[in-house]
Design an enzyme around this catalytic site. Sequence first.
Site, PDB file in Angstrom:
ATOM      1  N   SER A 141      -1.734  -0.905  -2.048  1.00  0.00           N
ATOM      2  CA  SER A 141      -3.014  -0.668  -1.408  1.00  0.00           C
ATOM      3  C   SER A 141      -4.140  -1.034  -2.396  1.00  0.00           C
ATOM      4  CB  SER A 141      -3.083   0.793  -0.943  1.00  0.00           C
ATOM      5  OG  SER A 141      -4.098   0.994  -0.002  1.00  0.00           O
TER       6      SER A 141
ATOM      7  N   ASP B 178       4.815  -2.272  10.820  1.00  0.00           N
ATOM      8  CA  ASP B 178       3.925  -1.460  11.646  1.00  0.00           C
ATOM      9  C   ASP B 178       2.511  -1.574  11.083  1.00  0.00           C
ATOM     10  OD1 ASP B 178       3.622   0.666  13.774  1.00  0.00           O
ATOM     11  OD2 ASP B 178       2.860   1.767  12.048  1.00  0.00           O
TER      12      ASP B 178
ATOM     13  N   HIS C 206       2.390   1.790   5.951  1.00  0.00           N
ATOM     14  CA  HIS C 206       1.663   1.548   4.699  1.00  0.00           C
ATOM     15  C   HIS C 206       2.398   2.075   3.467  1.00  0.00           C
ATOM     16  CE1 HIS C 206      -1.900   0.331   2.568  1.00  0.00           C
ATOM     17  NE2 HIS C 206      -2.219   1.549   2.184  1.00  0.00           N
TER      18      HIS C 206
END
Length: 268
Positions: A94, A217, A246
Amino acid sequence: MNYLSIDSKTKLYYEGEGVGQPVIFIHGVMMSSQFFQNQYPYFKEKYRTIMFDLRGHGKSSKVEYGHTVANYARDLKLLIEHLDLKDVILVGWSMGAFVVWDYINQFGTNNVKAVTVVDQSPSDYLWEGWEYGAFTFEAIKGVMQAIQEDQESFNREFIYGMFKEKPADEVHKWILTEMMKVPASIASTIVFNQTAVDYRETLSNVDIPTLICFGRDDKFFPVAAGEYIQKRIPGSKLVPFEKSSHCLFLEEPDKFNKELDHFFQNLR
């Protein structure tokens, strides 16, 4: 506990074990090194494995300054120098991927052997003509307001968006605990800064082996964002994680560990 003093008020918490090839795991915004709890025991048996808390996060100092991606990259450089690491492998999840890209933009790749990008688009902001971001101006304004007005409620809901399947209650609980370690003032500041950065034009600076891991996803980013990165970093490899959103390293830890290990082992 291990701490690196950056200045008189700023200390970074880190853990480091193992010998050989150094690998550093870098967490996302409002998170902590504890997100890599399924990786640290596995990789420390084969590599010199380091994970740390960015300033303002986890067990690191909650100083009210220095909360930009660029400055986090400078903190990373100081950690690498403090530990006297050579030819490091950087794993950025991230916002941690932003930190990696910014590090390379500032300091080059002379001391970086390889990079792993984990579920991060080159920019979070939905610029005109850019579809692989996560936030419009109205959306990021709403996020900042929510963090300032009711951080715990915001975090509780945010956690569910990071997983393909609803996380177990005990997982949700420890993640919330880690997220609440970041003061609202710091969280809203770095969330805004990391939303405004844009690495689309500088991906070509990554001239070293790169593994790109994306969850199928797409509550955060579509795999197409990973394909965009792959096309702009020559020789890079993209691996989709079919059962993840994530947090692939928590959702599919065995596959994540094996993919990274295989990538590391095949580096020249």
